[in-house]
Design a protein around this motif. Sequence first.
Motif, PDB file in Angstrom:
ATOM      1  N   PRO A   1       6.585  12.323   8.796  1.00  0.00           N
ATOM      2  CA  PRO A   1       5.543  13.520   8.077  1.00  0.00           C
ATOM      3  C   PRO A   1       4.127  13.774   8.906  1.00  0.00           C
ATOM      4  N   GLY A   2       3.917  15.213   9.085  1.00  0.00           N
ATOM      5  CA  GLY A   2       3.082  15.432   9.807  1.00  0.00           C
ATOM      6  C   GLY A   2       1.455  15.218   8.872  1.00  0.00           C
TER       7      GLY A   2
ATOM      8  N   VAL B   1       0.974  -1.192   0.066  1.00  0.00           N
ATOM      9  CA  VAL B   1       0.007   0.017  -0.013  1.00  0.00           C
ATOM     10  C   VAL B   1       0.939   1.210  -0.061  1.00  0.00           C
ATOM     11  N   TYR B   2       0.929   2.073  -1.031  1.00  0.00           N
ATOM     12  CA  TYR B   2       1.473   3.290  -1.159  1.00  0.00           C
ATOM     13  C   TYR B   2       0.813   4.503  -0.666  1.00  0.00           C
ATOM     14  N   TYR B   3       1.469   5.326   0.341  1.00  0.00           N
ATOM     15  CA  TYR B   3       0.818   6.470   0.918  1.00  0.00           C
ATOM     16  C   TYR B   3       1.484   7.593   0.489  1.00  0.00           C
ATOM     17  N   CYS B   4       0.812   8.837   0.181  1.00  0.00           N
ATOM     18  CA  CYS B   4       1.457  10.078   0.100  1.00  0.00           C
ATOM     19  C   CYS B   4       1.598  10.920   1.375  1.00  0.00           C
ATOM     20  N   ALA B   5       2.581  11.605   1.437  1.00  0.00           N
ATOM     21  CA  ALA B   5       2.573  12.221   2.714  1.00  0.00           C
ATOM     22  C   ALA B   5       3.384  13.812   2.612  1.00  0.00           C
ATOM     23  N   ALA B   6       3.219  14.626   3.578  1.00  0.00           N
ATOM     24  CA  ALA B   6       3.829  16.009   3.295  1.00  0.00           C
ATOM     25  C   ALA B   6       4.274  16.536   4.767  1.00  0.00           C
ATOM     26  N   ASP B   7       5.248  17.319   4.627  1.00  0.00           N
ATOM     27  CA  ASP B   7       5.498  17.959   5.893  1.00  0.00           C
ATOM     28  C   ASP B   7       6.332  19.291   5.445  1.00  0.00           C
TER      29      ASP B   7
END
Length: 122
Positions: free
Chosen positions: A109-110, A93-99
């Motif tokens: 990442p938040g 499962v691939y997730y995108c994230a940002a911080d």
Amino acid sequence: VQLQASGGGLVQAGGSLRLSCAASGRTFRRSFYMAWFRQAPGKEREAVAAASRTGGSIYYLDSAKGRFTISRDNAKNTVYLQMNSLKPDDTAVYYCAADSRSTIVVVTPGYWGQGTLVTVSS
């Protein structure tokens, strides 16, 4: 920031997929580093790639180097992960994230999007 990932699916080994992550928020382009993580069954989540605020790559997992490319289109508030030469070991499962912090975006990442499943058959 809200993140919406898409583009997962079933692909044969050696094939390609492009994941997309649409971000909400007017400050996206100025404020956030972006990353893709993945989590395979029974394994810990790991960072796959990360991009700077302007789109340059700042991190790739060793096994992704030369096969995956992260990019972003700030005009569309979207980050992409182009995955080529896929292997069964890329199934996850691939997730995108940002911080807002480059040193944190590949660790804790938040902001997280929901996952999109990538299955690579042999």
